[in-house]
Design a protein around this motif. Sequence first.
Motif, PDB file in Angstrom:
ATOM      1  N   GLY A  42      21.583  87.131   9.161  1.00 42.96           N
ATOM      2  CA  GLY A  42      22.723  87.193   9.951  1.00 42.96           C
ATOM      3  C   GLY A  42      23.435  87.854   9.409  1.00 42.96           C
ATOM      4  N   ASN A  43      23.448  88.317   8.252  1.00 42.52           N
ATOM      5  CA  ASN A  43      24.733  89.104   7.555  1.00 42.52           C
ATOM      6  C   ASN A  43      24.331  90.555   7.803  1.00 42.52           C
ATOM      7  OD1 ASN A  43      25.597  86.882   6.235  1.00 42.52           O
ATOM      8  ND2 ASN A  43      24.034  87.280   4.759  1.00 42.52           N
ATOM      9  N   THR A  72      15.183  91.116  14.851  1.00 44.65           N
ATOM     10  CA  THR A  72      16.311  91.748  15.829  1.00 44.65           C
ATOM     11  C   THR A  72      15.747  92.640  16.801  1.00 44.65           C
ATOM     12  OG1 THR A  72      17.911  91.191  14.124  1.00 44.65           O
ATOM     13  CG2 THR A  72      18.610  92.776  15.994  1.00 44.65           C
ATOM     14  N   TRP A  80      19.667  82.823  18.809  1.00 44.97           N
ATOM     15  CA  TRP A  80      19.443  84.370  18.848  1.00 44.97           C
ATOM     16  C   TRP A  80      19.982  84.821  17.444  1.00 44.97           C
ATOM     17  CZ3 TRP A  80      16.782  85.846  22.561  1.00 44.97           C
ATOM     18  CH2 TRP A  80      16.952  85.284  23.783  1.00 44.97           C
ATOM     19  N   PRO A  81      19.707  85.902  17.096  1.00 44.79           N
ATOM     20  CA  PRO A  81      20.453  86.840  16.007  1.00 44.79           C
ATOM     21  C   PRO A  81      21.758  86.736  15.824  1.00 44.79           C
ATOM     22  CG  PRO A  81      18.473  87.958  16.511  1.00 44.79           C
ATOM     23  CD  PRO A  81      18.575  87.018  17.700  1.00 44.79           C
ATOM     24  N   SER A  82      22.537  86.517  15.044  1.00 41.33           N
ATOM     25  CA  SER A  82      24.207  86.486  15.275  1.00 41.33           C
ATOM     26  C   SER A  82      24.525  87.948  15.585  1.00 41.33           C
ATOM     27  CB  SER A  82      24.751  86.353  13.678  1.00 41.33           C
ATOM     28  OG  SER A  82      24.328  87.315  12.750  1.00 41.33           O
ATOM     29  N   GLU A 114      30.440  88.380  22.430  1.00 41.79           N
ATOM     30  CA  GLU A 114      31.739  88.285  22.251  1.00 41.79           C
ATOM     31  C   GLU A 114      32.606  89.547  22.485  1.00 41.79           C
ATOM     32  OE1 GLU A 114      34.733  86.798  18.677  1.00 41.79           O
ATOM     33  OE2 GLU A 114      32.575  86.770  18.091  1.00 41.79           O
ATOM     34  N   ASP A 164      25.276  87.468  19.253  1.00 40.26           N
ATOM     35  CA  ASP A 164      26.402  86.669  19.511  1.00 40.26           C
ATOM     36  C   ASP A 164      27.405  87.424  19.203  1.00 40.26           C
ATOM     37  OD1 ASP A 164      24.825  84.361  19.537  1.00 40.26           O
ATOM     38  OD2 ASP A 164      25.176  83.983  17.547  1.00 40.26           O
ATOM     39  N   ASP A 165      27.665  88.404  18.236  1.00 39.84           N
ATOM     40  CA  ASP A 165      28.758  89.463  18.118  1.00 39.84           C
ATOM     41  C   ASP A 165      28.687  90.253  19.376  1.00 39.84           C
ATOM     42  OD1 ASP A 165      29.246  88.267  15.669  1.00 39.84           O
ATOM     43  OD2 ASP A 165      28.411  89.788  14.583  1.00 39.84           O
ATOM     44  N   ASP A 215      25.031  80.458  23.776  1.00 41.31           N
ATOM     45  CA  ASP A 215      25.228  80.591  22.283  1.00 41.31           C
ATOM     46  C   ASP A 215      24.478  79.555  21.706  1.00 41.31           C
ATOM     47  OD1 ASP A 215      26.822  78.512  22.999  1.00 41.31           O
ATOM     48  OD2 ASP A 215      28.569  79.443  22.324  1.00 41.31           O
TER      49      ASP A 215
END
Length: 280
Positions: free
Chosen positions: A27-28, A221, A245-247, A254, A250-251, A241
């Motif tokens: 997720g980075n 992803t 899911w891959p972060s 948002e 989420d981003d 959320d």
Amino acid sequence: MSEARLYPAPSHVPSSCAPPETILSNGNHLSAPPEAGGTIIRFYPTNRRTHSKSAPTMGVADSKPSEAKLTALFDQYKDETEDSILAEGIESLCQDLQISPDDFKILVLAWKLNAEQMCRFTRSEFVNGLKNIRVDSIKSIQSRLPDLVNEVAQNDDQFKDLYRFTFRFGLDSATGQRILPTDMAAVLWKLVFTIREPPILGRWLNFLDTHPMIRGIPKDTWNMFLNFSEHVGNDLSCYDDNEAWPSLFDDFVEYENDQVNQNITKDKGKECDDLVIKKD
């Protein structure tokens, strides 16, 4: 975001420019912004031939493709120094097919040939792939391609297979690349979603374009975006959320919430109950 065409010059993303595998691991997915003047994706050389070789005149293939015709067709376009059709030969093939190199049909053809990388068709890929789709001439390829496009448009499993192939196809296998640069991923998303385009695609690509720190898209992803786009609904109202899911997704949600200055409700209702997540 860079504009590109379907076939790059060999090694379209130099290894020195490819993002390290850790950029999106765990997720980075955020990293330092790329330096100015970064890699420009080109899908075939600019010093192209002005005229293609004339392909052999052949009719629509019989029920059993001719091995001799397939060999002759391959030899017509293969490179002079190695036993593969490279960027120049592929462009000539596209000219004879009267199809643009960045057309969706060419992606479908590459998928049916099971091509390992852009800008290259090996002899075995070309001959065996055309044999499998029962064609052995320019005319028969032209006749068969619309049927192949219709098949993949109507069959969920075939489209999923094409979608996953597209990620592998976009990698620079010569350098061992395992993560698609974001600009390349955007080009391929637009291309593979020529059919069955999800309503959120434009917003997703805009999100990537406005976040240059996202420098690469890993395989997981890429694969999960197909499920994500089918599940979240046209307005992201079915997004949850609590799902794994891959972060990056989420981003994205948002960011979209911030754009419309509202939060997506946790109460999904019946509409979202009808959307089943399929992960494999």
